[in-house]
Design a protein around this motif. Structure first.
Motif, PDB file in Angstrom:
ATOM      1  N   MET A  59       0.867  -1.176  -0.211  1.00  0.00           N
ATOM      2  CA  MET A  59      -0.066   0.066   0.158  1.00  0.00           C
ATOM      3  C   MET A  59       0.924   1.170  -0.053  1.00  0.00           C
ATOM      4  N   GLY A  60       2.062   1.302   0.893  1.00  0.00           N
ATOM      5  CA  GLY A  60       2.795   2.398   0.790  1.00  0.00           C
ATOM      6  C   GLY A  60       3.565   2.686  -0.517  1.00  0.00           C
ATOM      7  N   GLU A  61       3.833   1.618  -1.231  1.00  0.00           N
ATOM      8  CA  GLU A  61       4.390   1.768  -2.497  1.00  0.00           C
ATOM      9  C   GLU A  61       3.486   2.293  -3.563  1.00  0.00           C
ATOM     10  N   ARG A  62       2.179   1.789  -3.413  1.00  0.00           N
ATOM     11  CA  ARG A  62       1.289   1.983  -4.415  1.00  0.00           C
ATOM     12  C   ARG A  62       0.827   3.614  -4.238  1.00  0.00           C
ATOM     13  N   LEU A  63       0.888   4.067  -2.873  1.00  0.00           N
ATOM     14  CA  LEU A  63       0.506   5.515  -2.624  1.00  0.00           C
ATOM     15  C   LEU A  63       1.638   6.234  -3.415  1.00  0.00           C
TER      16      LEU A  63
ATOM     17  N   LEU B  18      -3.814   7.810 -11.540  1.00  0.00           N
ATOM     18  CA  LEU B  18      -5.265   7.737 -10.815  1.00  0.00           C
ATOM     19  C   LEU B  18      -5.212   6.533 -10.010  1.00  0.00           C
ATOM     20  N   ASP B  19      -4.713   5.582 -10.502  1.00  0.00           N
ATOM     21  CA  ASP B  19      -4.566   4.089  -9.891  1.00  0.00           C
ATOM     22  C   ASP B  19      -3.421   3.438 -10.515  1.00  0.00           C
ATOM     23  N   TYR B  20      -2.924   2.423  -9.599  1.00  0.00           N
ATOM     24  CA  TYR B  20      -1.810   1.540 -10.023  1.00  0.00           C
ATOM     25  C   TYR B  20      -1.701   0.194  -9.491  1.00  0.00           C
ATOM     26  N   MET B  21      -1.844  -0.838 -10.185  1.00  0.00           N
ATOM     27  CA  MET B  21      -1.755  -2.144  -9.743  1.00  0.00           C
ATOM     28  C   MET B  21      -0.377  -3.104 -10.482  1.00  0.00           C
ATOM     29  N   GLY B  22       0.448  -3.550  -9.616  1.00  0.00           N
ATOM     30  CA  GLY B  22       1.367  -4.496 -10.062  1.00  0.00           C
ATOM     31  C   GLY B  22       0.818  -5.862 -10.128  1.00  0.00           C
ATOM     32  N   VAL B  23       1.246  -6.388 -11.435  1.00  0.00           N
ATOM     33  CA  VAL B  23       0.614  -7.604 -11.818  1.00  0.00           C
ATOM     34  C   VAL B  23       1.423  -8.940 -11.675  1.00  0.00           C
ATOM     35  N   ASP B  24       2.416  -8.962 -12.050  1.00  0.00           N
ATOM     36  CA  ASP B  24       3.272  -9.922 -11.769  1.00  0.00           C
ATOM     37  C   ASP B  24       4.784  -9.433 -11.947  1.00  0.00           C
ATOM     38  N   GLY B  25       5.699  -9.596 -11.091  1.00  0.00           N
ATOM     39  CA  GLY B  25       7.223  -9.470 -11.278  1.00  0.00           C
ATOM     40  C   GLY B  25       7.202  -7.665 -11.447  1.00  0.00           C
ATOM     41  N   ASP B  26       7.735  -7.504 -12.524  1.00  0.00           N
ATOM     42  CA  ASP B  26       8.002  -5.924 -12.912  1.00  0.00           C
ATOM     43  C   ASP B  26       6.871  -5.601 -13.949  1.00  0.00           C
TER      44      ASP B  26
ATOM     45  N   SER C  12      -6.662   0.691 -32.673  1.00  0.00           N
ATOM     46  CA  SER C  12      -5.591   1.419 -33.362  1.00  0.00           C
ATOM     47  C   SER C  12      -6.135   2.970 -33.947  1.00  0.00           C
ATOM     48  N   ASP C  13      -7.489   2.813 -34.151  1.00  0.00           N
ATOM     49  CA  ASP C  13      -8.020   4.058 -34.689  1.00  0.00           C
ATOM     50  C   ASP C  13      -8.633   5.068 -33.487  1.00  0.00           C
ATOM     51  N   THR C  14      -8.382   4.660 -32.247  1.00  0.00           N
ATOM     52  CA  THR C  14      -8.874   5.424 -31.258  1.00  0.00           C
ATOM     53  C   THR C  14      -8.171   6.655 -31.000  1.00  0.00           C
ATOM     54  N   VAL C  15      -8.766   7.877 -30.853  1.00  0.00           N
ATOM     55  CA  VAL C  15      -8.221   9.145 -30.742  1.00  0.00           C
ATOM     56  C   VAL C  15      -8.410   9.635 -29.303  1.00  0.00           C
ATOM     57  N   LEU C  16      -7.223   9.859 -28.561  1.00  0.00           N
ATOM     58  CA  LEU C  16      -7.335  10.403 -27.208  1.00  0.00           C
ATOM     59  C   LEU C  16      -7.711  11.979 -27.244  1.00  0.00           C
ATOM     60  N   SER C  17      -8.593  12.161 -26.052  1.00  0.00           N
ATOM     61  CA  SER C  17      -8.761  13.716 -25.862  1.00  0.00           C
ATOM     62  C   SER C  17      -8.260  13.997 -24.399  1.00  0.00           C
ATOM     63  N   TYR C  18      -8.118  15.374 -23.921  1.00  0.00           N
ATOM     64  CA  TYR C  18      -7.591  15.666 -22.708  1.00  0.00           C
ATOM     65  C   TYR C  18      -8.460  15.240 -21.620  1.00  0.00           C
ATOM     66  N   GLY C  19      -9.951  15.094 -21.737  1.00  0.00           N
ATOM     67  CA  GLY C  19     -10.722  14.641 -20.814  1.00  0.00           C
ATOM     68  C   GLY C  19     -10.524  12.924 -20.275  1.00  0.00           C
ATOM     69  N   ASP C  20      -9.951  12.371 -21.282  1.00  0.00           N
ATOM     70  CA  ASP C  20     -10.167  10.932 -21.209  1.00  0.00           C
ATOM     71  C   ASP C  20      -9.342  10.492 -20.262  1.00  0.00           C
ATOM     72  N   VAL C  21      -9.964   9.135 -19.726  1.00  0.00           N
ATOM     73  CA  VAL C  21      -8.911   8.501 -18.589  1.00  0.00           C
ATOM     74  C   VAL C  21      -8.518   7.273 -19.349  1.00  0.00           C
ATOM     75  N   ILE C  22      -7.215   6.777 -19.453  1.00  0.00           N
ATOM     76  CA  ILE C  22      -6.863   5.775 -19.947  1.00  0.00           C
ATOM     77  C   ILE C  22      -6.355   4.507 -18.930  1.00  0.00           C
ATOM     78  N   ILE C  23      -6.226   3.310 -19.397  1.00  0.00           N
ATOM     79  CA  ILE C  23      -5.392   2.420 -18.744  1.00  0.00           C
ATOM     80  C   ILE C  23      -4.443   1.505 -19.655  1.00  0.00           C
ATOM     81  N   ILE C  24      -3.170   1.802 -18.991  1.00  0.00           N
ATOM     82  CA  ILE C  24      -2.148   1.553 -19.888  1.00  0.00           C
ATOM     83  C   ILE C  24      -1.394   0.199 -19.161  1.00  0.00           C
ATOM     84  N   ALA C  25      -0.599  -0.518 -19.944  1.00  0.00           N
ATOM     85  CA  ALA C  25      -0.070  -1.762 -19.534  1.00  0.00           C
ATOM     86  C   ALA C  25       1.329  -1.840 -20.025  1.00  0.00           C
ATOM     87  N   GLY C  26       2.195  -2.367 -19.276  1.00  0.00           N
ATOM     88  CA  GLY C  26       3.740  -2.479 -19.592  1.00  0.00           C
ATOM     89  C   GLY C  26       4.583  -2.728 -18.436  1.00  0.00           C
TER      90      GLY C  26
END
Length: 220
Positions: free
Chosen positions: A128-132, A141-149, A194-208
């Motif tokens: 929890m400390g690491e996430r905060l 806005l939120d974070y979740m470690g999945v497996d390893g790094d 691939s044709d999704t266009v992001l806007s300033y008000g969007d919220v996105i979920i990214i993985a990596g």
């Protein structure tokens, strides 16, 4: 493959973590056998947990009498009593419980739990400390470690990727992350394409990889 998600669970130790876990599992329809050595704690949880008993989890014969060997999953949520935590975990492994989770209060404690056979070791306070820290230090806005790094993060799109179709943005090539889902200001989350266009008000979920995810969320 057998789905074991709804199998009963043994929860040993009813401190803040263990009691919250046991109550949430019951709320989700999972049968729980909750065990604690303190009569007052068990009495206080009796109205919220259908199956809660006072017992010494470091006694193999007691665990057998409670039917613990019949369970597929167990969680050792004992915190400060490290000896009881380690011994209970080793006994559950010896009873051949197939999926043993154990709470650790330090990395050293966690390493010992792994050595005695715990299949999963969790450090709730550390995690929890690491996430905060991650949430406070970036635009996440939120974070979740999945497996390893590897990690998932909820964030806002950086300026350079607004107004450009994802397939033309070179985002993955530049930063090593993938946009998985997008939520418009007044919409629900949808899969990114691939044709999704992001806007300033969007919220996105990214993985990596965690390092690349953090670097991406620090972009202006």
């Amino acid at each position: 493959m057998v789905d074991r998600r709804n199998d009963p669970v043994v929860v040993v130790g009813l401190g803040r973590f263990g009691s919250s876990l046991a109550v949430e599992l019951v709320h989700r329809g999972t049968e729980v056998l909750a065990i604690d050595s303190r009569p007052k704690v068990v009495q206080s949880m009796a109205a919220r947990l259908p199956h809660v008993v006072v017992a010494d989890s470091t006694d193999m014969e007691v665990l057998r009498q409670l039917g613990v060997p019949d369970f597929y999953r167990a969680v050792v949520a004992i915190g400060t009593d490290l000896e009881s935590s380690i011994l209970t975990t080793s006994l559950l492994v010896e009873l051949e419980i197939e999926d043993v989770w154990a709470k650790a209060v330090s990395r050293d404690h966690g390493r010992i739990l792994e050595r005695v056979g715990a299949h999963h070791v969790i450090l709730p306070e550390h995690d929890m400390g690491e996430r905060l820290a991650r949430l406070l230090n970036g635009r996440m806005l939120d974070y979740m470690g999945v497996d390893g790094d590897y990690a998932l993060a909820k964030t806002r799109p950086p300026r350079e990727f607004v107004g450009v179709p994802l397939g033309q943005s070179g985002l993955r090539r530049k930063y090593g992350v993938t946009v998985v889902c997008v939520k418009g200001q007044y919409d629900e989350f949808t899969h990114a394409a691939s044709d999704t266009v992001l806007s300033y008000g969007d919220v996105i979920i990214i993985a990596g990889k965690a390092e690349q995810v953090e670097r991406f969320t620090e972009l202006p």
